[in-house]
Design an enzyme around this catalytic site. Structure first.
Site, PDB file in Angstrom:
ATOM      1  N   HIS A  48     -33.738  39.210  -2.377  1.00 25.51           N
ATOM      2  CA  HIS A  48     -35.199  39.953  -3.022  1.00 25.51           C
ATOM      3  C   HIS A  48     -34.668  41.747  -3.879  1.00 25.51           C
ATOM      4  O   HIS A  48     -34.918  42.461  -3.049  1.00 25.51           O
ATOM      5  CB  HIS A  48     -35.616  40.530  -1.411  1.00 25.51           C
ATOM      6  CG  HIS A  48     -36.771  39.389  -1.043  1.00 25.51           C
ATOM      7  ND1 HIS A  48     -37.313  39.084  -0.956  1.00 25.51           N
ATOM      8  CD2 HIS A  48     -36.166  38.794   0.340  1.00 25.51           C
ATOM      9  CE1 HIS A  48     -38.282  38.002  -0.714  1.00 25.51           C
ATOM     10  NE2 HIS A  48     -36.920  37.759   0.331  1.00 25.51           N
ATOM     11  N   SER A  65     -43.034  36.119   4.511  1.00 27.61           N
ATOM     12  CA  SER A  65     -41.691  35.236   4.396  1.00 27.61           C
ATOM     13  C   SER A  65     -41.778  35.557   6.605  1.00 27.61           C
ATOM     14  O   SER A  65     -40.959  34.646   6.475  1.00 27.61           O
ATOM     15  CB  SER A  65     -41.026  35.436   4.275  1.00 27.61           C
ATOM     16  OG  SER A  65     -40.840  35.474   2.738  1.00 27.61           O
ATOM     17  N   GLU A  93     -36.332  42.857  -5.659  1.00 32.30           N
ATOM     18  CA  GLU A  93     -37.987  44.241  -5.685  1.00 32.30           C
ATOM     19  C   GLU A  93     -37.526  44.289  -4.657  1.00 32.30           C
ATOM     20  O   GLU A  93     -38.571  45.219  -4.811  1.00 32.30           O
ATOM     21  CB  GLU A  93     -39.413  42.865  -5.344  1.00 32.30           C
ATOM     22  CG  GLU A  93     -39.540  42.595  -3.952  1.00 32.30           C
ATOM     23  CD  GLU A  93     -38.896  41.048  -3.822  1.00 32.30           C
ATOM     24  OE1 GLU A  93     -38.967  40.979  -2.112  1.00 32.30           O
ATOM     25  OE2 GLU A  93     -38.258  41.102  -4.447  1.00 32.30           O
ATOM     26  N   CYS A 143     -35.942  33.303  -3.486  1.00 28.38           N
ATOM     27  CA  CYS A 143     -36.421  33.040  -1.749  1.00 28.38           C
ATOM     28  C   CYS A 143     -37.025  31.913  -1.707  1.00 28.38           C
ATOM     29  O   CYS A 143     -36.571  30.587  -2.091  1.00 28.38           O
ATOM     30  CB  CYS A 143     -37.154  34.150  -1.511  1.00 28.38           C
ATOM     31  SG  CYS A 143     -36.857  33.399   0.663  1.00 28.38           S
ATOM     32  N   GLN A 200     -35.509  27.859  -3.200  1.00 31.99           N
ATOM     33  CA  GLN A 200     -35.478  26.776  -2.741  1.00 31.99           C
ATOM     34  C   GLN A 200     -35.992  25.592  -3.622  1.00 31.99           C
ATOM     35  O   GLN A 200     -35.491  24.414  -3.688  1.00 31.99           O
ATOM     36  CB  GLN A 200     -35.814  26.718  -1.006  1.00 31.99           C
ATOM     37  CG  GLN A 200     -35.000  27.716  -0.453  1.00 31.99           C
ATOM     38  CD  GLN A 200     -35.757  28.152   0.442  1.00 31.99           C
ATOM     39  OE1 GLN A 200     -36.441  27.778   1.057  1.00 31.99           O
ATOM     40  NE2 GLN A 200     -34.582  28.629   1.469  1.00 31.99           N
ATOM     41  N   GLY A 238     -34.387  31.560   5.949  1.00 31.18           N
ATOM     42  CA  GLY A 238     -33.929  30.416   7.167  1.00 31.18           C
ATOM     43  C   GLY A 238     -33.423  29.064   6.656  1.00 31.18           C
ATOM     44  O   GLY A 238     -33.081  28.169   7.822  1.00 31.18           O
ATOM     45  N   PHE A 239     -33.476  29.154   5.525  1.00 29.93           N
ATOM     46  CA  PHE A 239     -33.498  27.545   5.120  1.00 29.93           C
ATOM     47  C   PHE A 239     -32.605  27.885   3.085  1.00 29.93           C
ATOM     48  O   PHE A 239     -32.182  29.174   2.633  1.00 29.93           O
ATOM     49  CB  PHE A 239     -34.285  26.815   4.191  1.00 29.93           C
ATOM     50  CG  PHE A 239     -35.114  26.436   5.893  1.00 29.93           C
ATOM     51  CD1 PHE A 239     -35.166  25.152   5.993  1.00 29.93           C
ATOM     52  CD2 PHE A 239     -36.198  26.826   6.371  1.00 29.93           C
ATOM     53  CE1 PHE A 239     -35.268  24.883   7.748  1.00 29.93           C
ATOM     54  CE2 PHE A 239     -36.795  26.488   7.548  1.00 29.93           C
ATOM     55  CZ  PHE A 239     -36.278  25.347   8.027  1.00 29.93           C
ATOM     56  N   GLY A 281     -41.622  29.149   5.736  1.00 33.88           N
ATOM     57  CA  GLY A 281     -41.951  28.110   6.512  1.00 33.88           C
ATOM     58  C   GLY A 281     -40.615  26.618   6.155  1.00 33.88           C
ATOM     59  O   GLY A 281     -39.680  27.581   5.681  1.00 33.88           O
TER      60      GLY A 281
END
Length: 403
Positions: free
Chosen positions: A362, A61, A364, A272, A276, A316-317, A246
């Site tokens: 996360h 990531s 995990e 994560c 989205q 970051g999103f 991204g």
């Protein structure tokens, strides 16, 4: 993102050389090289974990980002071959204040500086990371460059600043082709096999299929380019989508596959970037956070149980969805299930009467809290409730803990 660097063999010591860090707004920090020498340009972000730097470095990531460690002393346990979360280091650059001069863990087989040098990661040490982090919190994440090249470190940084300002931004960037597996592979269930899961690799961490395998799941890890036919060929009891780097707005193909999954009511769990993807598949948008969430101490409330958990995060999103009530989707009503307590950012969504849920953090986390590990049990329960021949109620994630 741009990177030009020189690798060096493990153990090849060299005297540090001058290095410079330049932000796109002109703020400049000077220090010494740490890792490979050269120039790298990417988005600069900060991570607040005091442990787990090896897991951070190898988390896909972080592709396309220069990472600032807020903990001042980094590298004191060295590096080993067991704690990699993927096949390589993914950060585009690394910023630390005080790298450890010795490594003290019996598990270590080389230094952090060696690892960065081996893999061509340009870094800088001796930086006031507290001042840098405060700057990023006030101004937001931005593009930056680290360079050890004499033409940039010896005087004016105007030429390096111009390169930074001409570099692409994170918005609109996609790195899925870089980080995904080139070929499918299988992680066998531990003990008796209970379920089969098709896991779409958007930048998956090694611990994720391991956590599922521990629960009797045979995990078929598939490339990000996989089609719905590739997914169905596995004969999955459930579908999983992983974390990844991204801008989620660029992943139209992945969203299309997930919509096919939702139409078939195959149980779905996302982490994560996978969260989205579910948000987008449900018709919601995504947006860029000012400086994101990166660390292992982020408080989140699970609204389905009322419990608060301390979580590991790297994003970051975020998904744009109403925090209260439900919202309509092509697959039935959905709602926000998890909320970040620091800033009220959406941290999880789910269908109210359908087998799909996801979280932004996360569960995990290898070098972080395990408060959210119950989510894998929730996924197992979801698959059990929707297995062929199951005669119980059509259980959803809207209120069942599963822990």
């Amino acid at each position: 993102m741009t990177q030009m660097s020189t690798t060096r063999p493990s153990g090849a010591r060299r005297a540090p050389v001058a290095a410079v860090l330049v932000l796109e707004d002109g703020r400049t920090f000077r220090g010494e090289s740490f890792g490979a020498e050269g120039t790298t340009i990417a988005e600069i972000v900060f991570a607040t974990g005091m442990t787990g730097y090896q897991e951070t470095l190898t988390d896909p990531s972080y592709r396309g980002q220069v990472v600032v460690m807020t903990a001042p002393h980094i590298g004191n346990t060295g590096v080993n071959d067991e704690d990699f979360e993927s096949r390589r280091v993914w950060v585009d650059g690394y910023v630390v204040r005080d790298p450890s001069r010795v490594r003290s863990s019996w598990r270590s087989n080389r230094s952090l500086d060696d690892l960065l040098g081996e893999q061509g990661v340009v870094g800088i040490s001796g930086v006031d990371t507290r001042a840098l982090t405060r700057h990023l919190r006030e101004r937001g994440s931005m593009r930056a460059a680290i360079s050890t090249e004499p033409q940039h470190t010896g005087g004016s940084v105007d030429a390096l600043l111009a390169l930074v300002q001409a570099a692409p931004s994170m918005e609109g960037s996609s790195f899925l082709d870089d980080v995904t597996t080139p070929e499918p592979y299988v992680v066998e269930a531990v003990g008796e096999k209970r379920f089969t899961v098709a896991a779409i690799d958007l930048g998956i961490k090694g611990m994720t299929p391991r956590r599922m395998a521990e629960r009797g799941i045979e995990v078929h890890v598939l490339p990000a380019s996989s089609t719905i036919d590739d997914v169905l060929a596995v004969g999955p009891d459930g579908v999983f989508m992983s974390n990844g780097p991204g801008d989620p707005a660029t992943a139209d193909h992945v969203v299309g596959v997930l919509r096919e999954v939702l139409e078939r009511r195959i149980p779905y769990f996302g982490i994560c970037l996978g969260n989205q993807m579910l948000g987008r598949a449900l018709g919601r948008g995504t947006y860029k956070l000012k400086y994101g969430h990166r660390g292992i101490n982020q408080p989140v409330q699970d609204r389905t149980t009322g419990k608060v958990e301390i979580t590991s995060q790297n994003h970051g999103f975020a998904v744009d969805a109403p925090l209260e009530g439900t919202f309509e989707t092509p697959y039935g009503d959905a709602h926000v299930t998890h909320v970040g307590l620091n800033d009220q950012v959406v941290e999880g969504v789910a269908l109210v009467d359908g087998p799909a849920f996801s979280v932004q953090y996360h569960p995990e986390a290898a070098a972080g809290p395990h408060d959210a590990a119950y989510l894998f049990d929730r996924f197992v329960q979801l698959m059990a409730d929707h297995a062929p021949g199951h005669t119980g109620s059509d259980s959803t994630t809207s209120g069942k803990d599963g822990a």
